[in-house]
Motif scaffolding. Structure first.
Motif, PDB file in Angstrom:
ATOM      1  N   ILE A 147      24.828 -17.379  15.238  1.00  0.00           N
ATOM      2  CA  ILE A 147      24.733 -17.629  13.772  1.00  0.00           C
ATOM      3  C   ILE A 147      26.069 -17.735  13.019  1.00  0.00           C
ATOM      4  CG2 ILE A 147      23.593 -17.178  11.890  1.00  0.00           C
ATOM      5  CD1 ILE A 147      21.691 -18.764  13.780  1.00  0.00           C
ATOM      6  N   ARG A 148      26.839 -16.428  13.495  1.00  0.00           N
ATOM      7  CA  ARG A 148      27.809 -15.914  12.578  1.00  0.00           C
ATOM      8  C   ARG A 148      29.049 -16.897  12.714  1.00  0.00           C
ATOM      9  NH1 ARG A 148      26.482 -13.533   8.139  1.00  0.00           N
ATOM     10  NH2 ARG A 148      25.530 -11.304   8.597  1.00  0.00           N
ATOM     11  N   LYS A 149      28.785 -18.050  13.940  1.00  0.00           N
ATOM     12  CA  LYS A 149      29.821 -19.135  13.963  1.00  0.00           C
ATOM     13  C   LYS A 149      29.711 -20.064  12.812  1.00  0.00           C
ATOM     14  CE  LYS A 149      30.417 -19.147  18.937  1.00  0.00           C
ATOM     15  NZ  LYS A 149      30.157 -19.743  20.378  1.00  0.00           N
ATOM     16  N   TYR A 150      28.429 -20.170  12.411  1.00  0.00           N
ATOM     17  CA  TYR A 150      28.452 -21.208  11.179  1.00  0.00           C
ATOM     18  C   TYR A 150      27.825 -20.654   9.818  1.00  0.00           C
ATOM     19  CZ  TYR A 150      27.881 -23.136  15.704  1.00  0.00           C
ATOM     20  OH  TYR A 150      28.102 -23.517  17.096  1.00  0.00           O
ATOM     21  N   PHE A 151      27.575 -19.209   9.971  1.00  0.00           N
ATOM     22  CA  PHE A 151      27.154 -18.335   8.731  1.00  0.00           C
ATOM     23  C   PHE A 151      27.895 -17.119   8.549  1.00  0.00           C
ATOM     24  CE2 PHE A 151      24.082 -15.640   6.153  1.00  0.00           C
ATOM     25  CZ  PHE A 151      24.049 -16.630   5.177  1.00  0.00           C
ATOM     26  N   PRO A 152      29.187 -17.288   8.304  1.00  0.00           N
ATOM     27  CA  PRO A 152      29.948 -15.851   8.133  1.00  0.00           C
ATOM     28  C   PRO A 152      29.600 -15.072   7.425  1.00  0.00           C
ATOM     29  CG  PRO A 152      30.977 -17.602   6.809  1.00  0.00           C
ATOM     30  CD  PRO A 152      29.856 -18.429   7.509  1.00  0.00           C
ATOM     31  N   VAL A 194      22.526 -11.761   7.849  1.00  0.00           N
ATOM     32  CA  VAL A 194      21.873 -12.897   8.756  1.00  0.00           C
ATOM     33  C   VAL A 194      20.480 -12.930   8.473  1.00  0.00           C
ATOM     34  CG1 VAL A 194      21.078 -11.466  10.700  1.00  0.00           C
ATOM     35  CG2 VAL A 194      21.945 -13.771  10.981  1.00  0.00           C
ATOM     36  N   THR A 195      19.801 -11.977   7.809  1.00  0.00           N
ATOM     37  CA  THR A 195      18.489 -12.102   7.574  1.00  0.00           C
ATOM     38  C   THR A 195      18.114 -13.206   6.486  1.00  0.00           C
ATOM     39  OG1 THR A 195      18.734 -10.401   5.881  1.00  0.00           O
ATOM     40  CG2 THR A 195      17.925 -10.106   8.222  1.00  0.00           C
ATOM     41  N   ASN A 196      19.273 -13.630   5.805  1.00  0.00           N
ATOM     42  CA  ASN A 196      19.164 -14.780   4.806  1.00  0.00           C
ATOM     43  C   ASN A 196      18.879 -16.059   5.430  1.00  0.00           C
ATOM     44  OD1 ASN A 196      19.542 -13.152   2.719  1.00  0.00           O
ATOM     45  ND2 ASN A 196      21.707 -13.799   2.285  1.00  0.00           N
ATOM     46  N   VAL A 197      19.141 -16.287   6.838  1.00  0.00           N
ATOM     47  CA  VAL A 197      18.837 -17.285   7.468  1.00  0.00           C
ATOM     48  C   VAL A 197      17.242 -17.162   7.925  1.00  0.00           C
ATOM     49  CG1 VAL A 197      19.357 -18.977   9.447  1.00  0.00           C
ATOM     50  CG2 VAL A 197      21.019 -17.505   8.449  1.00  0.00           C
ATOM     51  N   ASP A 198      16.541 -18.228   7.404  1.00  0.00           N
ATOM     52  CA  ASP A 198      15.041 -18.063   7.589  1.00  0.00           C
ATOM     53  C   ASP A 198      14.523 -18.573   9.054  1.00  0.00           C
ATOM     54  OD1 ASP A 198      14.472 -17.214   5.045  1.00  0.00           O
ATOM     55  OD2 ASP A 198      14.394 -19.378   4.166  1.00  0.00           O
ATOM     56  N   PRO A 199      13.593 -18.315   9.304  1.00  0.00           N
ATOM     57  CA  PRO A 199      12.961 -18.535  10.714  1.00  0.00           C
ATOM     58  C   PRO A 199      12.174 -19.854  10.681  1.00  0.00           C
ATOM     59  CG  PRO A 199      11.544 -16.963   9.953  1.00  0.00           C
ATOM     60  CD  PRO A 199      12.780 -17.034   8.876  1.00  0.00           C
ATOM     61  N   ILE A 200      12.974 -20.891  10.185  1.00  0.00           N
ATOM     62  CA  ILE A 200      12.093 -22.159   9.993  1.00  0.00           C
ATOM     63  C   ILE A 200      12.924 -23.234  10.924  1.00  0.00           C
ATOM     64  CG2 ILE A 200      11.079 -21.272   8.025  1.00  0.00           C
ATOM     65  CD1 ILE A 200      13.553 -23.083   6.538  1.00  0.00           C
ATOM     66  N   GLY A 201      12.516 -24.276  10.606  1.00  0.00           N
ATOM     67  CA  GLY A 201      13.041 -25.699  10.800  1.00  0.00           C
ATOM     68  C   GLY A 201      12.873 -26.506   9.779  1.00  0.00           C
ATOM     69  N   ASN A 202      13.349 -27.578   9.776  1.00  0.00           N
ATOM     70  CA  ASN A 202      13.207 -28.664   8.638  1.00  0.00           C
ATOM     71  C   ASN A 202      11.891 -29.050   8.596  1.00  0.00           C
ATOM     72  OD1 ASN A 202      13.619 -30.944  10.754  1.00  0.00           O
ATOM     73  ND2 ASN A 202      13.442 -32.002   8.904  1.00  0.00           N
ATOM     74  N   SER A 203      11.031 -29.028   9.372  1.00  0.00           N
ATOM     75  CA  SER A 203       9.732 -29.705   9.143  1.00  0.00           C
ATOM     76  C   SER A 203       8.682 -28.790   9.834  1.00  0.00           C
ATOM     77  CB  SER A 203       9.849 -31.048  10.037  1.00  0.00           C
ATOM     78  OG  SER A 203       8.420 -31.773  10.104  1.00  0.00           O
TER      79      SER A 203
END
Length: 429
Positions: A265-270, A276-285
């Motif tokens: 994840i850190r490759k795209y979300f520095p 990293v907990t700001n990245v939700d456990p979801i998809g777009n749908s």
């Protein structure tokens, strides 16, 4: 989407407050009054001891009850002390209540103050009688496999749209094959271009963010909100708008685990973008999101998807859910957090009952023996699996599952059968 683990392993949603909330105000008041009462009893026991009286704590409590009942006119020194303490206690209790009320108001004014997967905060609830319509949009190809699923999905959209509790607006099938097909007159459709040849490298879902980018730029969308759905979704209950302003609503997938994949994840979300907990456990749908937020997120979602696909390590680790991770990361990069709703969707055969959930997602195969026992991973004596119908639509009137099969599976088959019985020219590819 495919998986092999039950849906009930969702992670709990993180809280949106920085410190634990105070206990309910009435609990604090009761505790304070109890403290005053105990202090009064101990003080009177001490005074009585000085006077030469000998009473146990229990005897003194009994005498207190008797004294209050008889309402003696002659107040002793101990009664005067009680009145003083009661007055002081009332002052502090009132002050405490006001302080707590102001605190709750301040926290709520700053955003979500509760865990949204458990409770919707009062300041995010809409008044009764008001509606916030959302546009239903799904991406699709012109393959027979995609077409028959879209037809069933659109049938149930039309049937539930007008039901009480629904906040559905208009419907669009975003067709990313580049050319019109034979469903243009049956389903409202907007044609967009696919990715340049070879760019998706066989991962057709990579066209989804690119399709949304084009649709948002070129289409006229009247609704303020958008539901991103998929062809294998069936509306089982009238769908309300679960989003609240700048907080979209999403479904927590147990297999989307940003924290466990922090290195990738850190490759795209520095780190400078946040934890990293700001990245939700979801998809777009399924996601219901305000249109202006999706217009910001969609280009980033597309770019992150392509970057993830270009990275062999990420591509291997995320596989078929790569595009889902890309949406979660893109949302976090824009500071958008989702209200996680477990009741958004159910996925037979793992979810056993439809209950009050809104969407059936029939991505998993349902295999059972004639005793009603699940034989997942092994073709059952009775089965319903969408992948059994890659080249054309399933037949009408699929046999119902044997006794003992969960209600969710029975409901799914009944709804498929109703749709196929009422859609004209069902056998059309």
């Amino acid at each position: 989407m495919v998986g092999t683990t039950t849906q009930h392993h969702h992670h709990r949603r993180r809280h949106h407050y920085s410190s634990p909330p105070p206990p309910p105000p009435h609990t604090q008041v009761i505790s304070f009054v109890r403290l005053i009462y105990e202090f009064w009893i101990k003080a009177n026991l001490f005074l009585n001891k000085l006077r030469g009286h000998t009473q146990t704590k229990y005897q003194f409590k009994c005498s207190c009850i008797w004294n209050i009942t008889m309402a003696r006119k002659n107040f002793s020194c101990s009664s005067t002390l009680f009145l003083v303490l009661l007055a002081v206690g009332s002052f502090f209790a009132t002050y405490n209540l006001l302080t707590v009320a102001v605190h709750y108001k301040t926290v709520n004014s700053q955003g979500l103050s509760y865990d949204p997967i458990v409770e919707m905060p009062d300041n995010m609830k809409r008044p009764r009688g008001t509606k916030a319509l959302f546009h239903v949009a799904l991406t699709a190809t012109d393959a027979p496999y995609s077409k028959w699923q879209c037809r069933i999905m659109y049938y149930w959209y039309k049937k539930t749209k007008s039901m009480a509790g629904s906040e559905m607006g208009e419907f669009t099938r975003i067709l990313h094959s580049g050319n019109p097909d034979n469903l243009m007159d049956e389903i409202p459709t907007f044609v967009v271009d696919p990715l340049p040849s070879g760019l998706d490298r066989g991962y057709v879902v990579l066209n989804r963010p690119w399709a949304f980018v084009q649709w948002l730029e070129r289409a006229t969308i009247e609704e303020e909100y958008i539901l991103m759905a998929e062809p294998d979704h069936i509306f089982v209950n009238p769908m309300p708008n679960l989003a609240r302003g700048e907080f979209p609503a999403g479904f927590p997938f147990f297999y989307i685990k940003p924290a466990e994949n922090e290195k990738l994840i850190r490759k795209y979300f520095p780190k400078e973008s946040g934890p990293v907990t700001n990245v939700d456990p979801i998809g777009n749908s399924p996601v219901i999101i305000r249109k202006d937020l999706l217009e910001k997120i969609a280009p980033t979602w597309m770019n992150v998807s392509l970057k993830m696909k270009d990275d062999p390590e990420t591509d291997k680790a995320f596989g078929w859910v790569l595009e889902m991770y890309a949406y979660a990361v893109a949302s976090a990069l824009h500071g958008v957090q989702h209200i996680l709703r477990k009741d958004f969707m159910l996925q037979p055969p793992w979810d056993l009952e439809t209950g009050k959930r809104f969407i059936i997602h029939y991505t998993y195969g349902c295999d059972y023996n004639m005793k009603g026992e699940l034989t997942y991973g092994k073709i059952g004596e009775w089965r319903f699996d969408k992948r059994s119908h890659l080249s054309g639509p399933p037949p009408k009137n699929i046999s119902l599952p044997p006794p003992g099969v969960p209600e969710s599976v029975v409901t799914l088959v009944r709804m498929v059968n109703e749709a196929t019985a009422n859609i004209p020219n069902w056998d059309t590819e």
